[in-house]
Motif scaffolding. Structure first.
Motif, PDB file in Angstrom:
ATOM      1  N   GLU A 104      -8.435 -11.549   0.481  1.00 36.73           N
ATOM      2  CA  GLU A 104      -8.055 -11.473   1.888  1.00 36.73           C
ATOM      3  C   GLU A 104      -6.660 -10.873   2.039  1.00 36.73           C
ATOM      4  O   GLU A 104      -6.437  -9.968   2.845  1.00 36.73           O
ATOM      5  N   ILE A 105      -5.714 -11.359   1.246  1.00 34.75           N
ATOM      6  CA  ILE A 105      -4.332 -10.862   1.299  1.00 34.75           C
ATOM      7  C   ILE A 105      -4.278  -9.401   0.880  1.00 34.75           C
ATOM      8  O   ILE A 105      -3.620  -8.573   1.513  1.00 34.75           O
ATOM      9  N   ARG A 106      -4.988  -9.096  -0.196  1.00 34.46           N
ATOM     10  CA  ARG A 106      -4.991  -7.727  -0.713  1.00 34.46           C
ATOM     11  C   ARG A 106      -5.447  -6.745   0.365  1.00 34.46           C
ATOM     12  O   ARG A 106      -4.782  -5.748   0.633  1.00 34.46           O
ATOM     13  N   ARG A 107      -6.580  -7.055   0.976  1.00 33.90           N
ATOM     14  CA  ARG A 107      -7.151  -6.112   1.936  1.00 33.90           C
ATOM     15  C   ARG A 107      -6.365  -6.051   3.244  1.00 33.90           C
ATOM     16  O   ARG A 107      -6.028  -4.961   3.727  1.00 33.90           O
ATOM     17  N   ILE A 108      -6.075  -7.217   3.821  1.00 33.88           N
ATOM     18  CA  ILE A 108      -5.468  -7.226   5.165  1.00 33.88           C
ATOM     19  C   ILE A 108      -3.970  -6.924   5.135  1.00 33.88           C
ATOM     20  O   ILE A 108      -3.483  -6.056   5.859  1.00 33.88           O
ATOM     21  N   VAL A 109      -3.227  -7.643   4.299  1.00 38.63           N
ATOM     22  CA  VAL A 109      -1.764  -7.530   4.325  1.00 38.63           C
ATOM     23  C   VAL A 109      -1.248  -6.351   3.503  1.00 38.63           C
ATOM     24  O   VAL A 109      -0.360  -5.620   3.951  1.00 38.63           O
ATOM     25  N   LEU A 110      -1.805  -6.157   2.316  1.00 37.07           N
ATOM     26  CA  LEU A 110      -1.216  -5.187   1.395  1.00 37.07           C
ATOM     27  C   LEU A 110      -1.850  -3.795   1.446  1.00 37.07           C
ATOM     28  O   LEU A 110      -1.198  -2.822   1.059  1.00 37.07           O
ATOM     29  N   LEU A 111      -3.087  -3.693   1.919  1.00 36.58           N
ATOM     30  CA  LEU A 111      -3.703  -2.375   2.036  1.00 36.58           C
ATOM     31  C   LEU A 111      -3.776  -1.914   3.496  1.00 36.58           C
ATOM     32  O   LEU A 111      -3.189  -0.894   3.857  1.00 36.58           O
ATOM     33  N   ASP A 112      -4.471  -2.670   4.341  1.00 38.48           N
ATOM     34  CA  ASP A 112      -4.610  -2.255   5.744  1.00 38.48           C
ATOM     35  C   ASP A 112      -3.312  -2.412   6.534  1.00 38.48           C
ATOM     36  O   ASP A 112      -3.021  -1.591   7.404  1.00 38.48           O
ATOM     37  N   GLY A 113      -2.538  -3.456   6.259  1.00 33.71           N
ATOM     38  CA  GLY A 113      -1.288  -3.668   7.001  1.00 33.71           C
ATOM     39  C   GLY A 113      -0.383  -2.452   6.973  1.00 33.71           C
ATOM     40  O   GLY A 113      -0.060  -1.885   8.027  1.00 33.71           O
ATOM     41  N   PRO A 114       0.029  -1.986   5.786  1.00 34.36           N
ATOM     42  CA  PRO A 114       0.902  -0.804   5.738  1.00 34.36           C
ATOM     43  C   PRO A 114       0.229   0.458   6.281  1.00 34.36           C
ATOM     44  O   PRO A 114       0.879   1.280   6.918  1.00 34.36           O
ATOM     45  N   ALA A 115      -1.078   0.582   6.063  1.00 37.34           N
ATOM     46  CA  ALA A 115      -1.785   1.787   6.510  1.00 37.34           C
ATOM     47  C   ALA A 115      -1.801   1.904   8.037  1.00 37.34           C
ATOM     48  O   ALA A 115      -1.694   3.010   8.572  1.00 37.34           O
ATOM     49  N   PHE A 116      -1.911   0.781   8.722  1.00 34.88           N
ATOM     50  CA  PHE A 116      -2.058   0.828  10.183  1.00 34.88           C
ATOM     51  C   PHE A 116      -0.837   0.319  10.955  1.00 34.88           C
ATOM     52  O   PHE A 116      -0.687   0.635  12.136  1.00 34.88           O
ATOM     53  N   LEU A 117       0.028  -0.466  10.307  1.00 36.30           N
ATOM     54  CA  LEU A 117       1.193  -1.036  11.008  1.00 36.30           C
ATOM     55  C   LEU A 117       2.522  -0.453  10.532  1.00 36.30           C
ATOM     56  O   LEU A 117       3.570  -0.792  11.061  1.00 36.30           O
ATOM     57  N   GLY A 118       2.474   0.367   9.481  1.00 33.97           N
ATOM     58  CA  GLY A 118       3.702   0.982   9.001  1.00 33.97           C
ATOM     59  C   GLY A 118       4.414   0.153   7.942  1.00 33.97           C
ATOM     60  O   GLY A 118       3.862  -0.791   7.381  1.00 33.97           O
ATOM     61  N   ASP A 119       5.646   0.505   7.696  1.00 33.51           N
ATOM     62  CA  ASP A 119       6.482  -0.057   6.628  1.00 33.51           C
ATOM     63  C   ASP A 119       6.570  -1.578   6.699  1.00 33.51           C
ATOM     64  O   ASP A 119       7.140  -2.125   7.641  1.00 33.51           O
ATOM     65  N   PRO A 120       6.030  -2.283   5.682  1.00 32.26           N
ATOM     66  CA  PRO A 120       6.060  -3.753   5.704  1.00 32.26           C
ATOM     67  C   PRO A 120       7.474  -4.338   5.730  1.00 32.26           C
ATOM     68  O   PRO A 120       7.669  -5.444   6.233  1.00 32.26           O
ATOM     69  N   SER A 121       8.451  -3.599   5.197  1.00 29.77           N
ATOM     70  CA  SER A 121       9.815  -4.152   5.191  1.00 29.77           C
ATOM     71  C   SER A 121      10.369  -4.295   6.608  1.00 29.77           C
ATOM     72  O   SER A 121      11.363  -4.984   6.819  1.00 29.77           O
ATOM     73  N   GLN A 122       9.705  -3.670   7.582  1.00 31.02           N
ATOM     74  CA  GLN A 122      10.144  -3.763   8.982  1.00 31.02           C
ATOM     75  C   GLN A 122       9.387  -4.829   9.772  1.00 31.02           C
ATOM     76  O   GLN A 122       9.672  -5.053  10.940  1.00 31.02           O
ATOM     77  N   TRP A 123       8.409  -5.490   9.149  1.00 30.75           N
ATOM     78  CA  TRP A 123       7.643  -6.519   9.850  1.00 30.75           C
ATOM     79  C   TRP A 123       8.533  -7.738  10.084  1.00 30.75           C
ATOM     80  O   TRP A 123       9.322  -8.125   9.199  1.00 30.75           O
ATOM     81  N   PRO A 124       8.420  -8.409  11.239  1.00 30.64           N
ATOM     82  CA  PRO A 124       9.238  -9.596  11.526  1.00 30.64           C
ATOM     83  C   PRO A 124       9.118 -10.686  10.454  1.00 30.64           C
ATOM     84  O   PRO A 124      10.112 -11.329  10.110  1.00 30.64           O
ATOM     85  N   SER A 125       7.929 -10.869   9.902  1.00 31.91           N
ATOM     86  CA  SER A 125       7.742 -11.915   8.885  1.00 31.91           C
ATOM     87  C   SER A 125       8.569 -11.619   7.633  1.00 31.91           C
ATOM     88  O   SER A 125       9.048 -12.535   6.970  1.00 31.91           O
ATOM     89  N   GLN A 126       8.745 -10.346   7.307  1.00 32.20           N
ATOM     90  CA  GLN A 126       9.550  -9.985   6.141  1.00 32.20           C
ATOM     91  C   GLN A 126      11.027 -10.295   6.390  1.00 32.20           C
ATOM     92  O   GLN A 126      11.754 -10.652   5.468  1.00 32.20           O
ATOM     93  N   ASN A 127      11.468 -10.158   7.628  1.00 29.16           N
ATOM     94  CA  ASN A 127      12.863 -10.473   7.956  1.00 29.16           C
ATOM     95  C   ASN A 127      13.150 -11.959   7.774  1.00 29.16           C
ATOM     96  O   ASN A 127      14.225 -12.340   7.314  1.00 29.16           O
ATOM     97  N   ALA A 128      12.183 -12.806   8.125  1.00 28.62           N
ATOM     98  CA  ALA A 128      12.354 -14.247   7.942  1.00 28.62           C
ATOM     99  C   ALA A 128      12.480 -14.570   6.451  1.00 28.62           C
ATOM    100  O   ALA A 128      13.324 -15.371   6.040  1.00 28.62           O
ATOM    101  N   CYS A 129      11.667 -13.920   5.642  1.00 25.57           N
ATOM    102  CA  CYS A 129      11.698 -14.117   4.191  1.00 25.57           C
ATOM    103  C   CYS A 129      13.043 -13.633   3.619  1.00 25.57           C
ATOM    104  O   CYS A 129      13.631 -14.287   2.758  1.00 25.57           O
ATOM    105  N   LEU A 130      13.516 -12.512   4.136  1.00 23.22           N
ATOM    106  CA  LEU A 130      14.795 -11.958   3.692  1.00 23.22           C
ATOM    107  C   LEU A 130      15.932 -12.941   3.975  1.00 23.22           C
ATOM    108  O   LEU A 130      16.814 -13.143   3.136  1.00 23.22           O
ATOM    109  N   ASP A 131      15.921 -13.563   5.149  1.00 20.99           N
ATOM    110  CA  ASP A 131      16.967 -14.536   5.505  1.00 20.99           C
ATOM    111  C   ASP A 131      17.002 -15.692   4.507  1.00 20.99           C
ATOM    112  O   ASP A 131      18.082 -16.111   4.076  1.00 20.99           O
ATOM    113  N   LEU A 132      15.830 -16.202   4.136  1.00 18.42           N
ATOM    114  CA  LEU A 132      15.775 -17.320   3.182  1.00 18.42           C
ATOM    115  C   LEU A 132      16.285 -16.902   1.810  1.00 18.42           C
ATOM    116  O   LEU A 132      17.019 -17.647   1.150  1.00 18.42           O
ATOM    117  N   THR A 133      15.912 -15.704   1.383  1.00 15.91           N
ATOM    118  CA  THR A 133      16.379 -15.201   0.088  1.00 15.91           C
ATOM    119  C   THR A 133      17.890 -15.042   0.102  1.00 15.91           C
ATOM    120  O   THR A 133      18.583 -15.412  -0.852  1.00 15.91           O
TER     121      THR A 133
END
Length: 198
Positions: A104-133
């Protein structure tokens, strides 16, 4: 209908659409998933989908965000037994990379997500993860455990390495063969941030 009941119904409809979309996107992929079949599976209309998410791409963004939150929870759970902040960071990064094997993760988040939503590093969820790191690395820096590097830069590079490793694993022909190579390289690169033992 009273406002409280209306709000509850809207929240339930949104949840039903998300669940139906998650199943459809995982099984068929974003491009192949039919909006009519998806809304019918949720027992709703296209109008409900448009009302809650704007369009099919908006629905994908909401599904990706939901799965990304689940991934963050799974990664944090994996790190619960870690010896310290550094080990927790590495365990979380490795857990994130390993989730590329989840269909599920492979197909939706890692393959289709970048293909249709663009650069994952710009997704809001990635920013939350960056703050914690960044918070974890700031604590480690204050303890003298890191080399003298900019904490934000280190956090961005560490998160970027985990994300790109997961993307590589997901896109590879044999993900299970690529995974150990990605994890080994991630650990070796991350270790370069550590200060020499005193």
């Amino acid at each position: 209908m009273p406002p409280a009941k209306r709000a509850q119904t809207m929240a339930e409809n949104r949840a039903r659409l998300l669940a139906a979309a998650r199943r459809a996107f995982a099984a068929q992929g974003f491009a192949e998933a039919s909006m009519d079949e998806l809304t019918a599976a949720a027992g709703l209309t296209r109008g409900a989908l448009y009302h809650h998410f704007g369009d099919k791409k908006g629905l994908l963004a909401a599904v990706v965000s939901q799965i990304d939150e689940d991934m963050a929870v799974r990664a944090r759970k994996a790190a619960l037994g870690a010896a310290d902040d550094w080990d927790a960071l590495i365990v979380e990064g490795v857990a994130y990379i390993e989730m590329a094997l989840d269909p599920e993760i492979r197909r939706i988040v890692l393959l289709d997500g970048p293909a249709f939503l663009g650069d994952p590093s710009q997704w809001p969820s990635q920013n939350a993860c960056l703050d914690l790191t960044q918070q974890s690395l700031a604590r480690l820096a204050s303890e003298g455990r890191l080399k003298p590097v900019d904490v934000e830069a280190a956090a961005r590079l560490l998160n970027g390495a985990a994300l790109n490793a997961a993307l590589w694993v997901a896109a590879s022909e044999v993900p299970a063969v690529t995974l150990p190579k990605a994890v080994a390289a991630f650990k070796a690169m991350a270790a370069g941030l550590l200060a020499a033992p005193r």
